[in-house]
Design an enzyme around this catalytic site. Structure first.
Site, short mmCIF file in Angstrom:
data_model
loop_
_atom_site.label_atom_id
_atom_site.label_comp_id
_atom_site.label_asym_id
_atom_site.label_seq_id
_atom_site.Cartn_x
_atom_site.Cartn_y
_atom_site.Cartn_z
N ASP A 93 -7.21 -8.84 -4.06
CA ASP A 93 -7.08 -7.41 -3.80
C ASP A 93 -7.51 -6.62 -5.03
O ASP A 93 -6.75 -6.51 -6.00
CB ASP A 93 -5.64 -7.04 -3.42
CG ASP A 93 -5.50 -5.54 -3.18
OD1 ASP A 93 -6.51 -4.90 -2.86
OD2 ASP A 93 -4.38 -5.02 -3.33
N TRP B 25 -13.59 6.15 -2.59
CA TRP B 25 -12.81 6.01 -1.36
C TRP B 25 -12.28 7.37 -0.90
O TRP B 25 -12.33 7.70 0.29
CB TRP B 25 -11.66 5.04 -1.60
CG TRP B 25 -10.49 5.13 -0.68
CD1 TRP B 25 -9.22 5.43 -1.04
CD2 TRP B 25 -10.46 4.90 0.73
NE1 TRP B 25 -8.39 5.42 0.06
CE2 TRP B 25 -9.13 5.09 1.16
CE3 TRP B 25 -11.42 4.56 1.67
CZ2 TRP B 25 -8.73 4.96 2.49
CZ3 TRP B 25 -11.04 4.42 3.00
CH2 TRP B 25 -9.72 4.62 3.41
N HIS C 26 -6.38 -7.12 0.52
CA HIS C 26 -5.43 -6.01 0.36
C HIS C 26 -4.37 -6.06 1.46
O HIS C 26 -3.19 -5.85 1.18
CB HIS C 26 -6.18 -4.69 0.40
CG HIS C 26 -5.31 -3.50 0.18
ND1 HIS C 26 -4.60 -3.31 -0.98
CD2 HIS C 26 -5.01 -2.44 0.98
CE1 HIS C 26 -3.90 -2.17 -0.90
NE2 HIS C 26 -4.14 -1.64 0.28
N ASP D 10 0.85 -1.18 0.00
CA ASP D 10 0.00 0.00 0.00
C ASP D 10 0.90 1.25 0.00
O ASP D 10 1.83 1.33 -0.77
CB ASP D 10 -0.95 -0.06 1.21
CG ASP D 10 -2.05 0.98 1.16
OD1 ASP D 10 -3.07 0.73 0.50
OD2 ASP D 10 -1.89 2.04 1.79
N TRP D 11 0.64 2.23 0.89
CA TRP D 11 1.46 3.43 0.94
C TRP D 11 2.91 3.14 1.33
O TRP D 11 3.80 3.97 1.11
CB TRP D 11 0.86 4.45 1.91
CG TRP D 11 0.08 5.53 1.22
CD1 TRP D 11 -1.28 5.58 1.02
CD2 TRP D 11 0.60 6.72 0.62
NE1 TRP D 11 -1.62 6.72 0.34
CE2 TRP D 11 -0.49 7.44 0.09
CE3 TRP D 11 1.89 7.24 0.48
CZ2 TRP D 11 -0.33 8.66 -0.58
CZ3 TRP D 11 2.04 8.46 -0.18
CH2 TRP D 11 0.95 9.16 -0.70
#
Length: 302
Positions: free
Chosen positions: A250, A164, A280, A123-124
């Site tokens: 995901d 989102w 995810h 992710d980030w």
């Protein structure tokens, strides 16, 4: 800069999380400092595995992986990004920018003088970690990319992302553990839900989590778009080992693994994996399996 610090009492007796906290200070870019938390487990002279979390989790996400990585002789370092976990949390949403997050993580690498780093990012953790790789190529020895990407804003992120983003800004209560739960395919116990919520006693602590969706480059003129394009110019010449370990369930990053495999030279010939029964947050769903993949990859790459 006004910043909040989650009370230590919030982190007592968390399920499956018997790790000692470590701290260092980073510049807040306004004349002060912020305290940044990290885990540092395993042999201090072992090869460094840098475990970078994303939105809206914290280093608790890696609790299942750390024992496997350290048992293989590696030093596992898992920071909490500013605004998350036990790290300080600037109180104003405008205090969070992509550039500042990069500056905070660059200071982290510099202060610990980490070298020959094996990055594991999700992710980030990838949006920041892959930029770190591109801007410090001599510091990094390999990369494991798991459910992540490095966007430049040159491609429409699509309606799901826009939904989102709106939700993150408009919802009266930002349910941290609810986001984690929605991104996993296995049930979460109440103890685990409580642990993901622990860093955020009330809404005032969640400004960093709310702001992250706004920092994803979604248009070509985003402030982070050009720095990310420059990063890709390094990554598409990256010869060191690069592995993708994406999950099978995901919808957020599906297909990004194939792009990495196509354009990054170091990804050629690697034993890329798709981890089954993972959402995810595959570290939560399949942490032990992902850790095994990481260890096999690092052992092969030596």
């Amino acid at each position: 800069m006004k910043a909040l610090r989650t009370p230590d009492s919030c982190f007592q007796n968390l399920a499956g999380f018997d790790y000692q906290p470590h701290y260092l200070n980073v510049d807040d870019f306004e004349g002060g400092e912020l305290r940044m938390h990290y885990l540092d487990e395993g042999p201090q002279d072992g090869p460094v595995v840098l475990l970078m979390h994303g939105e809206p989790s914290w280093c608790y996400l890696y609790r299942k992986m750390i024992p496997i990585i350290t048992a293989a002789g590696y030093r596992a370092i898992a920071p909490d990004l500013i605004g998350f976990g036990r790290s300080d949390k600037p109180a104003d949403r405008k205090d969070y920018t992509y550039a500042r997050h990069m500056g905070w993580m660059q200071s982290f690498l510099d202060q610990l003088d980490l070298q020959e780093i094996h990055l594991v990012c999700q992710d980030w953790g990838g949006l920041l970690g892959l930029r770190l790789v591109a801007e410090n190529p001599d510091r990094f020895a390999s990369v494991v990319a798991a459910n992540t990407f490095l966007p430049t804003g040159d491609t429409d992120p699509g309606p799901a992302f826009e939904k989102w983003r709106r939700f993150s800004q408009e919802t009266p209560e930002f349910h941290i553990a609810g986001v984690i739960k929605g991104g996993t395919v296995t049930p979460l116990s109440q103890e685990v839900i409580d642990a993901y919520n622990a860093p955020f006693p009330d809404e005032s602590y969640k400004e960093g989590a709310r702001q992250f969706p706004m920092l994803v480059p979604a248009t070509p003129d985003d402030p982070a778009a050009e720095p990310n394009r420059k990063a890709w110019k390094v990554l598409d010449q990256w010869q060191k080992p690069f592995l993708t370990a994406f999950s099978d369930s995901d919808p957020v990053t599906r297909g990004a693994d194939r792009y990495f495999q196509k354009v990054i030279p170091g990804a050629q010939g690697q034993d890329h994996v798709t981890i089954e029964n993972g959402g995810h947050f595959l570290q939560e769903d399949q942490g032990e399996n992902l850790a095994d993949v990481v260890v096999r990859f690092l052992t092969k790459s030596r």
